[in-house]
Motif scaffolding. Sequence first.
Motif, PDB file in Angstrom:
ATOM      1  N   MET A   1       0.836  -1.194   0.000  1.00 58.07           N
ATOM      2  CA  MET A   1       0.000   0.000   0.000  1.00 58.07           C
ATOM      3  C   MET A   1       0.873   1.247   0.000  1.00 58.07           C
ATOM      4  N   SER A   2       0.307   2.319  -0.498  1.00 59.33           N
ATOM      5  CA  SER A   2       1.014   3.593  -0.530  1.00 59.33           C
ATOM      6  C   SER A   2       1.082   4.181   0.878  1.00 59.33           C
ATOM      7  N   PRO A   3       1.959   5.153   1.103  1.00 60.14           N
ATOM      8  CA  PRO A   3       2.021   5.778   2.435  1.00 60.14           C
ATOM      9  C   PRO A   3       0.686   6.358   2.895  1.00 60.14           C
ATOM     10  N   LEU A   4      -0.063   6.984   1.992  1.00 55.12           N
ATOM     11  CA  LEU A   4      -1.367   7.526   2.385  1.00 55.12           C
ATOM     12  C   LEU A   4      -2.363   6.414   2.675  1.00 55.12           C
ATOM     13  N   ALA A   5      -2.246   5.296   1.971  1.00 56.82           N
ATOM     14  CA  ALA A   5      -3.147   4.176   2.234  1.00 56.82           C
ATOM     15  C   ALA A   5      -2.836   3.511   3.566  1.00 56.82           C
ATOM     16  N   ARG A   6      -1.568   3.530   3.974  1.00 56.23           N
ATOM     17  CA  ARG A   6      -1.204   2.930   5.265  1.00 56.23           C
ATOM     18  C   ARG A   6      -1.544   3.841   6.445  1.00 56.23           C
ATOM     19  N   TRP A   7      -1.753   5.106   6.196  1.00 49.50           N
ATOM     20  CA  TRP A   7      -2.093   6.046   7.254  1.00 49.50           C
ATOM     21  C   TRP A   7      -3.397   5.625   7.919  1.00 49.50           C
ATOM     22  N   ASN A   8      -3.445   5.686   9.238  1.00 45.62           N
ATOM     23  CA  ASN A   8      -4.640   5.272   9.965  1.00 45.62           C
ATOM     24  C   ASN A   8      -5.859   6.049   9.462  1.00 45.62           C
ATOM     25  N   PRO A   9      -6.933   5.364   9.045  1.00 51.71           N
ATOM     26  CA  PRO A   9      -8.078   6.064   8.448  1.00 51.71           C
ATOM     27  C   PRO A   9      -8.756   7.067   9.377  1.00 51.71           C
ATOM     28  N   THR A  10      -8.826   6.758  10.670  1.00 53.48           N
ATOM     29  CA  THR A  10      -9.472   7.692  11.600  1.00 53.48           C
ATOM     30  C   THR A  10      -8.679   8.988  11.705  1.00 53.48           C
ATOM     31  N   VAL A  11      -7.356   8.869  11.810  1.00 53.23           N
ATOM     32  CA  VAL A  11      -6.505  10.062  11.884  1.00 53.23           C
ATOM     33  C   VAL A  11      -6.563  10.827  10.560  1.00 53.23           C
ATOM     34  N   LYS A  12      -6.577  10.089   9.455  1.00 58.17           N
ATOM     35  CA  LYS A  12      -6.666  10.735   8.147  1.00 58.17           C
ATOM     36  C   LYS A  12      -7.973  11.505   8.010  1.00 58.17           C
ATOM     37  N   LEU A  13      -9.088  10.895   8.418  1.00 57.87           N
ATOM     38  CA  LEU A  13     -10.380  11.566   8.343  1.00 57.87           C
ATOM     39  C   LEU A  13     -10.404  12.806   9.219  1.00 57.87           C
ATOM     40  N   ALA A  14      -9.871  12.713  10.426  1.00 60.41           N
ATOM     41  CA  ALA A  14      -9.834  13.875  11.316  1.00 60.41           C
ATOM     42  C   ALA A  14      -8.983  14.996  10.728  1.00 60.41           C
ATOM     43  N   THR A  15      -7.861  14.642  10.093  1.00 60.19           N
ATOM     44  CA  THR A  15      -7.000  15.656   9.481  1.00 60.19           C
ATOM     45  C   THR A  15      -7.700  16.337   8.315  1.00 60.19           C
ATOM     46  N   VAL A  16      -8.385  15.555   7.485  1.00 60.48           N
ATOM     47  CA  VAL A  16      -9.122  16.122   6.352  1.00 60.48           C
ATOM     48  C   VAL A  16     -10.227  17.058   6.836  1.00 60.48           C
TER      49      VAL A  16
END
Length: 257
Positions: free
Chosen positions: A1-16
Amino acid sequence: MSPLARWNPTVKLATVLALSTAALLVTDPVTPAIGYVLAVAALLVLGRVPLRAVALGHVPFLAFAASLLVVNVLTRSGGDVVVVGPVTVGATGLTIGASLALRTLFVGVLSLTLVLTTDPVRLMTSLHQHARLPATWTFAVLAAHRLLEELPGTWHTIRCAQAVRDPRRAAGDLPRSPRALGTAAFALLVGAIRRSERLAIALESRGLGAGPRTTSRPVALGTGDVLAAAAVLAAAAGVVVLGAHVGWLTGVGALAG
């Protein structure tokens, strides 16, 4: 997976969500433009998303951004006169319109980053683990997503079945009359309702909501995920501080002008 795909989805959603909310507070065109360029670069390089997919995902956001630009240019007056080709417009309307259009593109590419680099199952599992989303909501959303994924294939099957039953069709053609399309849409709706009923019965028979449930594939939340979010937010804050120092940054008060 890409670095963005490996990023925790909950943290990614909160950041977005944090970046999208912060974008609503600025009204200059430079700040969202810088954020847009950085977000697109991250999506292509760190997300490893094909350029074609990014371009196609931009279509609805580009249409909405163009409408915001045109409406503000035509309805807002004030400022210096700016000649854009054969049209003369006010600088205020052009600036605010460009700002809102670029803000739309920035929020749009953030949404594309979340959608194109996040597995839905990992997202819902992570929200259940780390955001304490109830299991009933988690599995209901996953079931709905599974149902939506099957709709294109089901539609194609229905259309092919219509073609087989139509003796007047040419080889390789599908019926395109309003009656045929309406019949196919009705069959798709009925099939979706029946499958949703079966999914509901299956979830209930497996004791959904009866008590705590385990997760077969837990999603890890590590220090790297938090540091990545902190780095993104720090970069955004740096752009805002730079804009305030240089002088291009404006807030929501400019909309009243």
